[in-house]
Design a protein around this motif. Structure first.
Motif, PDB file in Angstrom:
ATOM      1  N   LEU A   1       0.751  -1.123  -0.236  1.00 10.25           N
ATOM      2  CA  LEU A   1      -0.044  -0.150   0.163  1.00 10.25           C
ATOM      3  C   LEU A   1       0.877   1.283   0.161  1.00 10.25           C
ATOM      4  CD1 LEU A   1      -3.004   1.089   0.066  1.00 10.25           C
ATOM      5  CD2 LEU A   1      -2.881   0.850   2.315  1.00 10.25           C
ATOM      6  N   TYR A   2       1.942   1.361   0.803  1.00 10.64           N
ATOM      7  CA  TYR A   2       2.626   2.605   0.967  1.00 10.64           C
ATOM      8  C   TYR A   2       3.315   2.738  -0.643  1.00 10.64           C
ATOM      9  CZ  TYR A   2       6.139   6.101   2.220  1.00 10.64           C
ATOM     10  OH  TYR A   2       7.009   7.143   2.412  1.00 10.64           O
TER      11      TYR A   2
ATOM     12  N   ASP B   1       8.771  -5.745  -6.922  1.00 11.29           N
ATOM     13  CA  ASP B   1       8.126  -6.478  -5.693  1.00 11.29           C
ATOM     14  C   ASP B   1       8.814  -7.868  -5.803  1.00 11.29           C
ATOM     15  OD1 ASP B   1       5.799  -6.013  -3.450  1.00 11.29           O
ATOM     16  OD2 ASP B   1       6.530  -7.968  -3.453  1.00 11.29           O
ATOM     17  N   LYS B   2       9.208  -8.466  -4.847  1.00 13.10           N
ATOM     18  CA  LYS B   2       9.851  -9.943  -4.562  1.00 13.10           C
ATOM     19  C   LYS B   2       8.593 -10.657  -4.871  1.00 13.10           C
ATOM     20  CE  LYS B   2      10.824  -9.985   0.009  1.00 13.10           C
ATOM     21  NZ  LYS B   2      11.684  -9.921   1.175  1.00 13.10           N
TER      22      LYS B   2
ATOM     23  N   ASN C   1       0.827  -7.033   1.664  1.00 12.70           N
ATOM     24  CA  ASN C   1      -0.092  -7.848   2.796  1.00 12.70           C
ATOM     25  C   ASN C   1      -1.481  -7.682   2.714  1.00 12.70           C
ATOM     26  OD1 ASN C   1       2.141  -8.923   3.910  1.00 12.70           O
ATOM     27  ND2 ASN C   1       2.031  -8.143   5.626  1.00 12.70           N
TER      28      ASN C   1
ATOM     29  N   ALA D   1      -6.879 -11.085   8.020  1.00  9.64           N
ATOM     30  CA  ALA D   1      -8.113 -10.234   7.723  1.00  9.64           C
ATOM     31  C   ALA D   1      -7.746  -8.764   7.416  1.00  9.64           C
ATOM     32  CB  ALA D   1      -9.042 -10.743   8.749  1.00  9.64           C
ATOM     33  N   HIS D   2      -8.305  -8.101   6.924  1.00 15.18           N
ATOM     34  CA  HIS D   2      -7.861  -6.803   6.890  1.00 15.18           C
ATOM     35  C   HIS D   2      -9.501  -5.908   6.642  1.00 15.18           C
ATOM     36  CE1 HIS D   2      -3.998  -7.528   5.949  1.00 15.18           C
ATOM     37  NE2 HIS D   2      -3.588  -6.166   6.309  1.00 15.18           N
ATOM     38  N   ILE D   3      -9.591  -4.678   7.611  1.00  9.96           N
ATOM     39  CA  ILE D   3     -10.753  -4.262   7.592  1.00  9.96           C
ATOM     40  C   ILE D   3     -10.423  -2.579   7.610  1.00  9.96           C
ATOM     41  CG2 ILE D   3     -12.929  -3.665   9.083  1.00  9.96           C
ATOM     42  CD1 ILE D   3     -11.665  -6.609  10.143  1.00  9.96           C
TER      43      ILE D   3
ATOM     44  N   ASP E   1      13.742  -9.248  -6.382  1.00 12.53           N
ATOM     45  CA  ASP E   1      14.364  -8.782  -5.250  1.00 12.53           C
ATOM     46  C   ASP E   1      15.264  -7.696  -5.350  1.00 12.53           C
ATOM     47  OD1 ASP E   1      15.343  -8.619  -2.879  1.00 12.53           O
ATOM     48  OD2 ASP E   1      14.653 -10.312  -2.204  1.00 12.53           O
ATOM     49  N   TYR E   2      14.835  -6.452  -5.018  1.00 11.37           N
ATOM     50  CA  TYR E   2      15.908  -5.354  -5.227  1.00 11.37           C
ATOM     51  C   TYR E   2      17.275  -5.502  -4.573  1.00 11.37           C
ATOM     52  CZ  TYR E   2      17.997  -0.926  -3.584  1.00 11.37           C
ATOM     53  OH  TYR E   2      18.700   0.219  -3.257  1.00 11.37           O
TER      54      TYR E   2
ATOM     55  N   ARG F   1       5.279  -0.021   6.728  1.00 10.64           N
ATOM     56  CA  ARG F   1       5.611  -0.582   8.282  1.00 10.64           C
ATOM     57  C   ARG F   1       6.954  -1.319   8.463  1.00 10.64           C
ATOM     58  NH1 ARG F   1       4.646  -6.378   8.319  1.00 10.64           N
ATOM     59  NH2 ARG F   1       4.984  -7.006   6.266  1.00 10.64           N
TER      60      ARG F   1
ATOM     61  N   TYR G   1       4.065  -0.944  13.507  1.00  6.21           N
ATOM     62  CA  TYR G   1       2.771  -1.384  13.069  1.00  6.21           C
ATOM     63  C   TYR G   1       1.804  -0.213  12.515  1.00  6.21           C
ATOM     64  CZ  TYR G   1      -1.919  -3.416  12.479  1.00  6.21           C
ATOM     65  OH  TYR G   1      -3.371  -3.692  11.741  1.00  6.21           O
ATOM     66  N   TYR G   2       1.488  -0.299  11.396  1.00  2.64           N
ATOM     67  CA  TYR G   2       0.462   0.972  10.764  1.00  2.64           C
ATOM     68  C   TYR G   2      -0.647  -0.075  10.227  1.00  2.64           C
ATOM     69  CZ  TYR G   2       4.278   3.890  10.497  1.00  2.64           C
ATOM     70  OH  TYR G   2       5.485   4.948  10.623  1.00  2.64           O
ATOM     71  N   ASP G   3      -2.006   0.712  10.624  1.00  7.79           N
ATOM     72  CA  ASP G   3      -3.172   0.221  10.057  1.00  7.79           C
ATOM     73  C   ASP G   3      -3.121   0.928   8.602  1.00  7.79           C
ATOM     74  OD1 ASP G   3      -4.587  -1.300  11.510  1.00  7.79           O
ATOM     75  OD2 ASP G   3      -5.288   0.483  12.588  1.00  7.79           O
ATOM     76  N   MET G   4      -4.032   0.230   7.505  1.00  9.22           N
ATOM     77  CA  MET G   4      -3.834   0.748   6.058  1.00  9.22           C
ATOM     78  C   MET G   4      -4.318   2.526   6.113  1.00  9.22           C
ATOM     79  SD  MET G   4      -6.072  -2.159   4.221  1.00  9.22           S
ATOM     80  CE  MET G   4      -7.157  -2.377   5.767  1.00  9.22           C
TER      81      MET G   4
HETATM   82  P1  FAD Z   1       3.611  -4.493   3.053  1.00  8.05           P
HETATM   83  O1  FAD Z   1       2.132  -4.830   2.601  1.00  8.05           O
HETATM   84  O2  FAD Z   1       4.197  -5.418   3.839  1.00  8.05           O
HETATM   85  O3  FAD Z   1       4.340  -4.133   1.517  1.00  8.05           O
HETATM   86  C1  FAD Z   1       5.898  -4.318   1.349  1.00  8.05           C
HETATM   87  C2  FAD Z   1       6.007  -5.026   0.115  1.00  8.05           C
HETATM   88  O4  FAD Z   1       7.491  -4.713  -0.043  1.00  8.05           O
HETATM   89  C3  FAD Z   1       5.875  -6.397   0.041  1.00  8.05           C
HETATM   90  O5  FAD Z   1       4.977  -6.737  -0.850  1.00  8.05           O
HETATM   91  C4  FAD Z   1       7.189  -7.216   0.017  1.00  8.05           C
HETATM   92  O6  FAD Z   1       6.969  -8.287  -0.736  1.00  8.05           O
HETATM   93  C5  FAD Z   1       7.948  -6.000  -0.668  1.00  8.05           C
HETATM   94  N1  FAD Z   1       9.421  -5.935  -0.488  1.00  8.05           N
HETATM   95  C6  FAD Z   1      10.062  -6.086   0.655  1.00  8.05           C
HETATM   96  N2  FAD Z   1      11.443  -6.164   0.688  1.00  8.05           N
HETATM   97  C7  FAD Z   1      11.625  -6.336  -0.886  1.00  8.05           C
HETATM   98  C8  FAD Z   1      12.901  -6.259  -1.631  1.00  8.05           C
HETATM   99  N3  FAD Z   1      13.950  -6.463  -1.006  1.00  8.05           N
HETATM  100  N4  FAD Z   1      12.634  -6.296  -2.930  1.00  8.05           N
HETATM  101  C9  FAD Z   1      11.372  -6.340  -3.653  1.00  8.05           C
HETATM  102  N5  FAD Z   1      10.284  -6.241  -2.938  1.00  8.05           N
HETATM  103  C10 FAD Z   1      10.379  -5.933  -1.415  1.00  8.05           C
HETATM  104  N6  FAD Z   1      -4.782  -2.669   8.747  1.00  8.05           N
HETATM  105  C11 FAD Z   1      -5.911  -2.185   8.727  1.00  8.05           C
HETATM  106  O7  FAD Z   1      -6.203  -0.918   8.414  1.00  8.05           O
HETATM  107  N7  FAD Z   1      -6.900  -3.019   9.151  1.00  8.05           N
HETATM  108  C12 FAD Z   1      -6.721  -4.211   9.419  1.00  8.05           C
HETATM  109  O8  FAD Z   1      -7.755  -5.009   9.623  1.00  8.05           O
HETATM  110  C13 FAD Z   1      -5.477  -4.785   9.208  1.00  8.05           C
HETATM  111  N8  FAD Z   1      -5.235  -6.009   9.731  1.00  8.05           N
HETATM  112  C14 FAD Z   1      -3.897  -6.503   9.687  1.00  8.05           C
HETATM  113  C15 FAD Z   1      -3.844  -7.905   9.817  1.00  8.05           C
HETATM  114  C16 FAD Z   1      -2.402  -8.504   9.969  1.00  8.05           C
HETATM  115  C17 FAD Z   1      -2.222 -10.044  10.367  1.00  8.05           C
HETATM  116  C18 FAD Z   1      -1.356  -7.501   9.705  1.00  8.05           C
HETATM  117  C19 FAD Z   1       0.032  -8.058   9.748  1.00  8.05           C
HETATM  118  C20 FAD Z   1      -1.507  -6.194   9.395  1.00  8.05           C
HETATM  119  C21 FAD Z   1      -3.025  -5.884   9.123  1.00  8.05           C
HETATM  120  N9  FAD Z   1      -3.042  -4.370   9.054  1.00  8.05           N
HETATM  121  C22 FAD Z   1      -4.567  -3.792   9.048  1.00  8.05           C
HETATM  122  C23 FAD Z   1      -1.999  -3.736   8.356  1.00  8.05           C
HETATM  123  C24 FAD Z   1      -1.719  -3.530   6.892  1.00  8.05           C
HETATM  124  O9  FAD Z   1      -1.496  -4.840   6.654  1.00  8.05           O
HETATM  125  C25 FAD Z   1      -0.684  -2.580   6.766  1.00  8.05           C
HETATM  126  O10 FAD Z   1      -1.022  -1.148   7.094  1.00  8.05           O
HETATM  127  C26 FAD Z   1      -0.148  -2.652   5.229  1.00  8.05           C
HETATM  128  O11 FAD Z   1      -0.301  -3.869   4.757  1.00  8.05           O
HETATM  129  C27 FAD Z   1       1.214  -1.971   5.179  1.00  8.05           C
HETATM  130  O12 FAD Z   1       1.643  -1.715   3.815  1.00  8.05           O
HETATM  131  P2  FAD Z   1       3.077  -1.358   3.478  1.00  8.05           P
HETATM  132  O13 FAD Z   1       3.151  -1.184   2.107  1.00  8.05           O
HETATM  133  O14 FAD Z   1       3.770  -0.767   4.389  1.00  8.05           O
HETATM  134  O15 FAD Z   1       3.681  -3.081   3.599  1.00  8.05           O
END
Ligand code: FAD
Length: 375
Positions: free
Chosen positions: A13-14, A33-34, A41, A57-59, A214-215, A342, A348-351
Motif C-alpha cells: 500500500l505504501y 516486488d519480490k 499484505n 483479515a483486513h478491515i 528482489d531489489y 511498516r 505497526y500501521y493500519d492501512m
Molecule cells: P507491505 O504490505 O508489507 O508491503 C511491502 C512490500 O515490499 C511487500 O509486498 C514485499 O514483498 C516488498 N518487499 C520487501 N522487501 C523487498 C525487496 N527487497 N525487494 C522487492 N520487494 C520487497 N490494517 C488495517 O487498516 N486494518 C486491518 O484490519 C489490518 N489487519 C491486519 C492484519 C494483519 C495480520 C497484519 C499483519 C496487518 C494488518 N493491517 C491492518 C495492517 C496492514 O497490513 C498494513 O498497514 C499494510 O499492509 C502496510 O503496507 P506496506 O506497504 O507498508 O507493507
C-alpha cells in the motif's frame, strides 16, 4: 539523467500510494516486488468467487474524512462492520467487551450491574502498580474477562506468559457499557467491493511494475536506474543487519475451501483459550455478505519469527526501538533513499495510517502543503 525518477521497492500500500502520487506529478516510476503479486499484505485472492485475505483479515477503518475520501476514489466500500466473536472452550462472547459480553458472562442486563461486578473484582485484586500485562489487564477489567477473553489469546499471540509480558502492551482496554458490538470507534469502515488488490491495481495504473524481483539481489543495478529509491522492505535487512536483527512476531495461515455454505456465521471468531493452537478463524465470505455455495476459512497461527520468515508485527520494546533508532540514524546518511511503510518504519500501521504517511511524504518532497491527517 537516469531512466527513472523513483525506484519503488515494494508494491504494498505504501509503495502503491507513493508511486501513484509521484506518477500523477509527472515522475517516472518503476515499482519492484519480490512477491509474485502486487498489494503486499493487503493482497486478496479470488477463490471460489470469494475474496480471500491471504495475509490476514483486513478491515479498513478511519476517522479521517480525507483518507476515507482518498480510498473511496479507488474502490467502492461495503457496509461491513467489524464485530468479532470470541470462543472460549465452546462458550461464545461478543467483542469488544460490551453489555452483550457481560450478559453472556454474568447474565446481567443493566450497565450498573456489569460495572459493579467489574469494580468489585478490580477492588478485590488491589493491584496498585501493575508489573506485567496480566496485572495490568486484571487491574482494568477484573478476573472473569481476563481469564476467558484476554489471557489465552494474548499468550498465544506473543508466545509468552502474560506475567512475562510488559504491562505497556495493554495501555487501555475498551470496555463499553452499551449493547454495541462494533469493534472500531471510527466513523468510517468497510471492505472494498472487489477486494484490496483491485485498489492497488488502480493506484498502480500506468506505472511500470516488475514482480518476482528482489531489489537486494542486485541493488547496484537498480540504483543506477533511478535518481531516488523508495524502500518499503525491512530497514535492518537493507543495511545487512549491521547493528543486529530487529525482531518481529510472525503468523502462519492455513486456508481451507469447505463444501458448506456457512461455516461459522461471522467473519472473525477468536479462540481465546490457550489450548487451541490458532488465535482465530476467518470466514472470508462474511466480509462481503457472500452467498456462494462453498466457503473459505483461514486459521491464523501465531509463530516465532526468524530471518527469512514473513515479518508481521514489529516487537516495539525498548531494545528493538533503540536498535531501530540506530538504523534510522544510518538512513539519514542516505538522502536518496526514502524508507517507508511498516517495514521501513519498523512500526505497526493500519492501512489508513500507511496512506497518511505516504501522502505526507509526497507533500514534503514536492514542497506542497502537508495534509492535516492524523496517522
Ligand atoms: P507491505 O504490505 O508489507 O508491503 C511491502 C512490500 O515490499 C511487500 O509486498 C514485499 O514483498 C516488498 N518487499 C520487501 N522487501 C523487498 C525487496 N527487497 N525487494 C522487492 N520487494 C520487497 N490494517 C488495517 O487498516 N486494518 C486491518 O484490519 C489490518 N489487519 C491486519 C492484519 C494483519 C495480520 C497484519 C499483519 C496487518 C494488518 N493491517 C491492518 C495492517 C496492514 O497490513 C498494513 O498497514 C499494510 O499492509 C502496510 O503496507 P506496506 O506497504 O507498508 O507493507
Amino acid at each position: 539523467m537516469k531512466e527513472y525518477d523513483y525506484l519503488i521497492v515494494g508494491a504494498g500500500l505504501y509503495g502503491a500510494v507513493f508511486a501513484c502520487e509521484a506518477f500523477k506529478r509527472g515522475k517516472r516510476c518503476l515499482v519492484l516486488d519480490k512477491r509474485s503479486h502486487i498489494a503486499g499484505n493487503i493482497y486478496t485472492e479470488d477463490i471460489e468467487g470469494i475474496k480471500v485475505h491471504k495475509y490476514g483479515a483486513h478491515i479498513f477503518h478511519t476517522n479521517n474524512r480525507v483518507l476515507w475520501d482518498y480510498v473511496n476514489g479507488y474502490a467502492e466500500f461495503n457496509r461491513y462492520t467489524n464485530s468479532p466473536l470470541a470462543n472460549y472452550k465452546g462458550e461464545l462472547f461478543n467483542m469488544p467487551f460490551n453489555m452483550n459480553t457481560f450478559h453472556a458472562l454474568w447474565n446481567v442486563k443493566k450497565p450498573d450491574e456489569a460495572k459493579k461486578i467489574i469494580d468489585s473484582q478490580v477492588r478485590s485484586l488491589n493491584i496498585q502498580h501493575p508489573r506485567n500485562l496480566e496485572e495490568q489487564a486484571l487491574s482494568m477489567v477484573g478476573y472473569d474477562v481476563y481469564e476467558k477473553l484476554i489471557k489465552g489469546y494474548t499468550e498465544k499471540q506473543w508466545g509468552r506468559k502474560a506475567t512475562e509480558l510488559p504491562a505497556f502492551i495493554i495501555k487501555r482496554l475498551p470496555v463499553r457499557y452499551t449493547f454495541d458490538n462494533n469493534y472500531f470507534n471510527d466513523r468510517y469502515q468497510g471492505i472494498p467491493i472487489g477486494g484490496y488488490t483491485k485498489i492497488v491495481d488502480k493506484l498502480l495504473s500506468g506505472v511500470e511494475v516488475r514482480l518476482e524481483t528482489d531489489y537486494l539481489d542486485d541493488r547496484h543495478h537498480w540504483n543506477n536506474l533511478a535518481e531516488c529509491v523508495v524502500y518499503t522492505g525491512m530497514i535492518d535487512q537493507f543495511f545487512n543487519y549491521c547493528f543486529g536483527i530487529l525482531e518481529y512476531r510472525s503468523l502462519f495461515f492455513e486456508h481451507e475451501v469447505l463444501d458448506c455454505e456457512n461455516y461459522q456465521g461471522n467473519a472473525v471468531v477468536n479462540y481465546t483459550d490457550v489450548e487451541t493452537p490458532f488465535t482465530r478463524i476467518i470466514e472470508h465470505k462474511h466480509f462481503e455478505f457472500g452467498n456462494q455455495t462453498k466457503t473459505v476459512i483461514t486459521k491464523e497461527y501465531p509463530k516465532q519469527w526468524k530471518v527469512g520468515d514473513e515479518p508481521y508485527y514489529p516487537v516495539n520494546d525498548d531494545v528493538n526501538n533503540l536498535l531501530f533508532q540506530r538504523y534510522k540514524n544510518l538512513a539519514q546518511g542516505h538522502p536518496n533513499i526514502i524508507f517507508g511503510g511498516r517495514l521501513g518504519g519498523y512500526k505497526y500501521y493500519d492501512m489508513h495510517q500507511v496512506i497518511a504517511i505516504a501522502l505526507k511524504k509526497i507533500a514534503q518532497i514536492f514542497d506542497e502543503k502537508i495534509p492535516q491527517i492524523d496517522e
